[in-house]
Structures are given as C-alpha cells and as structure tokens.
Design a protein around this motif. Structure first.
Motif, PDB file in Angstrom:
ATOM      1  N   ASN A   6       0.746  -1.193  -0.169  1.00  0.00           N
ATOM      2  CA  ASN A   6      -0.025   0.018  -0.085  1.00  0.00           C
ATOM      3  C   ASN A   6       0.879   1.041  -0.042  1.00  0.00           C
ATOM      4  OD1 ASN A   6      -2.186   1.888   0.532  1.00  0.00           O
ATOM      5  ND2 ASN A   6      -3.377   0.526   2.005  1.00  0.00           N
ATOM      6  N   LYS A   7       0.718   2.098  -1.010  1.00  0.00           N
ATOM      7  CA  LYS A   7       1.479   3.440  -0.873  1.00  0.00           C
ATOM      8  C   LYS A   7       1.246   4.346   0.165  1.00  0.00           C
ATOM      9  CE  LYS A   7      -1.952   5.709  -4.173  1.00  0.00           C
ATOM     10  NZ  LYS A   7      -2.067   6.327  -5.517  1.00  0.00           N
ATOM     11  N   TYR A   8       0.371   4.204   0.974  1.00  0.00           N
ATOM     12  CA  TYR A   8      -0.397   4.857   2.047  1.00  0.00           C
ATOM     13  C   TYR A   8       0.560   4.686   3.254  1.00  0.00           C
ATOM     14  CZ  TYR A   8      -4.197   6.779  -0.523  1.00  0.00           C
ATOM     15  OH  TYR A   8      -4.946   7.199  -1.625  1.00  0.00           O
ATOM     16  N   LEU A  13       3.218   6.390   8.264  1.00  0.00           N
ATOM     17  CA  LEU A  13       4.200   6.293   9.354  1.00  0.00           C
ATOM     18  C   LEU A  13       5.042   7.483   9.529  1.00  0.00           C
ATOM     19  CD1 LEU A  13       5.602   2.804   8.758  1.00  0.00           C
ATOM     20  CD2 LEU A  13       4.342   3.377  10.398  1.00  0.00           C
ATOM     21  N   LEU A  14       5.316   8.216   8.379  1.00  0.00           N
ATOM     22  CA  LEU A  14       5.948   9.573   8.475  1.00  0.00           C
ATOM     23  C   LEU A  14       5.363  10.485   9.099  1.00  0.00           C
ATOM     24  CD1 LEU A  14       8.535  11.191   7.314  1.00  0.00           C
ATOM     25  CD2 LEU A  14       7.029  11.927   5.481  1.00  0.00           C
ATOM     26  N   LEU A  15       4.062  10.612   8.772  1.00  0.00           N
ATOM     27  CA  LEU A  15       3.079  11.714   9.768  1.00  0.00           C
ATOM     28  C   LEU A  15       3.083  11.184  11.106  1.00  0.00           C
ATOM     29  CD1 LEU A  15       0.229  12.259   6.989  1.00  0.00           C
ATOM     30  CD2 LEU A  15       2.114  13.875   7.944  1.00  0.00           C
ATOM     31  N   ILE A  16       3.107  10.018  11.505  1.00  0.00           N
ATOM     32  CA  ILE A  16       3.066   9.589  12.887  1.00  0.00           C
ATOM     33  C   ILE A  16       4.189   9.906  13.653  1.00  0.00           C
ATOM     34  CG2 ILE A  16       3.027   7.611  14.453  1.00  0.00           C
ATOM     35  CD1 ILE A  16       0.962   6.333  12.500  1.00  0.00           C
ATOM     36  N   THR A  17       5.345   9.781  13.038  1.00  0.00           N
ATOM     37  CA  THR A  17       6.699  10.306  13.525  1.00  0.00           C
ATOM     38  C   THR A  17       6.747  11.663  13.719  1.00  0.00           C
ATOM     39  OG1 THR A  17       7.744   8.272  12.198  1.00  0.00           O
ATOM     40  CG2 THR A  17       9.206   9.928  13.329  1.00  0.00           C
ATOM     41  N   ILE A  18       6.441  12.290  12.611  1.00  0.00           N
ATOM     42  CA  ILE A  18       6.204  13.681  12.821  1.00  0.00           C
ATOM     43  C   ILE A  18       5.630  14.314  13.820  1.00  0.00           C
ATOM     44  CG2 ILE A  18       6.149  16.211  11.541  1.00  0.00           C
ATOM     45  CD1 ILE A  18       7.313  14.672   9.255  1.00  0.00           C
ATOM     46  N   GLY A  19       4.357  14.029  13.896  1.00  0.00           N
ATOM     47  CA  GLY A  19       3.365  14.432  14.781  1.00  0.00           C
ATOM     48  C   GLY A  19       3.642  13.907  16.353  1.00  0.00           C
ATOM     49  N   THR A  20       4.313  12.763  16.278  1.00  0.00           N
ATOM     50  CA  THR A  20       4.556  12.242  17.739  1.00  0.00           C
ATOM     51  C   THR A  20       5.755  13.542  18.170  1.00  0.00           C
ATOM     52  OG1 THR A  20       4.110  10.319  17.368  1.00  0.00           O
ATOM     53  CG2 THR A  20       5.515  10.300  19.209  1.00  0.00           C
ATOM     54  N   LEU A  21       6.837  13.415  17.644  1.00  0.00           N
ATOM     55  CA  LEU A  21       8.069  14.354  17.728  1.00  0.00           C
ATOM     56  C   LEU A  21       7.618  15.778  18.076  1.00  0.00           C
ATOM     57  CD1 LEU A  21      10.574  13.143  15.262  1.00  0.00           C
ATOM     58  CD2 LEU A  21      10.803  12.789  17.973  1.00  0.00           C
ATOM     59  N   LEU A  22       6.550  16.311  17.497  1.00  0.00           N
ATOM     60  CA  LEU A  22       6.064  17.626  17.759  1.00  0.00           C
ATOM     61  C   LEU A  22       5.276  17.716  18.951  1.00  0.00           C
ATOM     62  CD1 LEU A  22       5.199  18.959  14.047  1.00  0.00           C
ATOM     63  CD2 LEU A  22       7.133  19.566  15.504  1.00  0.00           C
ATOM     64  N   SER A  23       4.385  16.669  19.073  1.00  0.00           N
ATOM     65  CA  SER A  23       3.550  16.718  20.511  1.00  0.00           C
ATOM     66  C   SER A  23       4.243  16.556  21.841  1.00  0.00           C
ATOM     67  CB  SER A  23       2.424  15.985  20.104  1.00  0.00           C
ATOM     68  OG  SER A  23       2.861  14.408  20.258  1.00  0.00           O
ATOM     69  N   LEU A  40      -3.883   9.646  11.085  1.00  0.00           N
ATOM     70  CA  LEU A  40      -5.033   8.633  11.222  1.00  0.00           C
ATOM     71  C   LEU A  40      -5.971   8.635  10.260  1.00  0.00           C
ATOM     72  CD1 LEU A  40      -6.426   6.700  13.159  1.00  0.00           C
ATOM     73  CD2 LEU A  40      -7.691   8.777  14.065  1.00  0.00           C
ATOM     74  N   ALA A  41      -6.207   9.600   9.727  1.00  0.00           N
ATOM     75  CA  ALA A  41      -7.168   9.722   8.590  1.00  0.00           C
ATOM     76  C   ALA A  41      -6.479   9.250   7.157  1.00  0.00           C
ATOM     77  CB  ALA A  41      -7.571  11.230   8.222  1.00  0.00           C
ATOM     78  N   PHE A  42      -5.029   9.338   7.038  1.00  0.00           N
ATOM     79  CA  PHE A  42      -4.657   8.868   5.991  1.00  0.00           C
ATOM     80  C   PHE A  42      -4.461   7.406   6.037  1.00  0.00           C
ATOM     81  CE2 PHE A  42      -1.983  10.282   2.295  1.00  0.00           C
ATOM     82  CZ  PHE A  42      -0.916   9.719   2.217  1.00  0.00           C
ATOM     83  N   GLY A  43      -4.123   6.911   7.097  1.00  0.00           N
ATOM     84  CA  GLY A  43      -4.297   5.454   7.508  1.00  0.00           C
ATOM     85  C   GLY A  43      -5.470   4.686   7.252  1.00  0.00           C
ATOM     86  N   ILE A  44      -6.699   5.609   7.571  1.00  0.00           N
ATOM     87  CA  ILE A  44      -7.931   4.821   7.297  1.00  0.00           C
ATOM     88  C   ILE A  44      -8.280   4.757   5.794  1.00  0.00           C
ATOM     89  CG2 ILE A  44     -10.483   5.050   7.731  1.00  0.00           C
ATOM     90  CD1 ILE A  44      -9.600   6.351  10.490  1.00  0.00           C
ATOM     91  N   ILE A  45      -8.023   5.904   5.097  1.00  0.00           N
ATOM     92  CA  ILE A  45      -7.997   5.909   3.811  1.00  0.00           C
ATOM     93  C   ILE A  45      -7.226   4.979   3.107  1.00  0.00           C
ATOM     94  CG2 ILE A  45      -7.674   7.332   1.734  1.00  0.00           C
ATOM     95  CD1 ILE A  45      -8.276   9.780   3.294  1.00  0.00           C
TER      96      ILE A  45
END
Length: 52
Positions: A6-8, A13-23, A40-45
C-alpha cells in the motif's frame, strides 16, 4: 509476514513520527496533534483502499 504494498503506509508512518515528535516537545506544539489526526485519516483511507 507479507510486505505491505500500500502506498499510504510510508506516508502514514512519516506523519505519525513527525506528529509524535512535535507533540512531545516543551512547550507543547499543537500542530503535532493536528498532524497525528491527519496521519490517522491517511491510515484509514489507505486501509479502505487496500481492502479493494
């Protein structure tokens, strides 16, 4: 274990990593929470498109 085709997956994973580091920064950077919601939305799609 089968490798994900899956290309998503990589984007999610990149968005989760960036979001976690920023939060977890002090002072809190609330854009990280928005990025985690987008991941989360990207993963569901990606999951829905992977089922087809």
């Amino acid at each position: 274990m089968e490798k994900s085709k899956n290309k998503y997956t990589a984007g999610c994973l990149l968005l989760i990593t960036i979001g976690t580091l920023l939060s977890i920064q002090k002072p809190p950077f609330y854009l990280g929470i928005v990025i985690l919601c987008a991941a989360l939305a990207f993963g569901i799609i990606g999951y829905k498109k992977g089922e087809k």
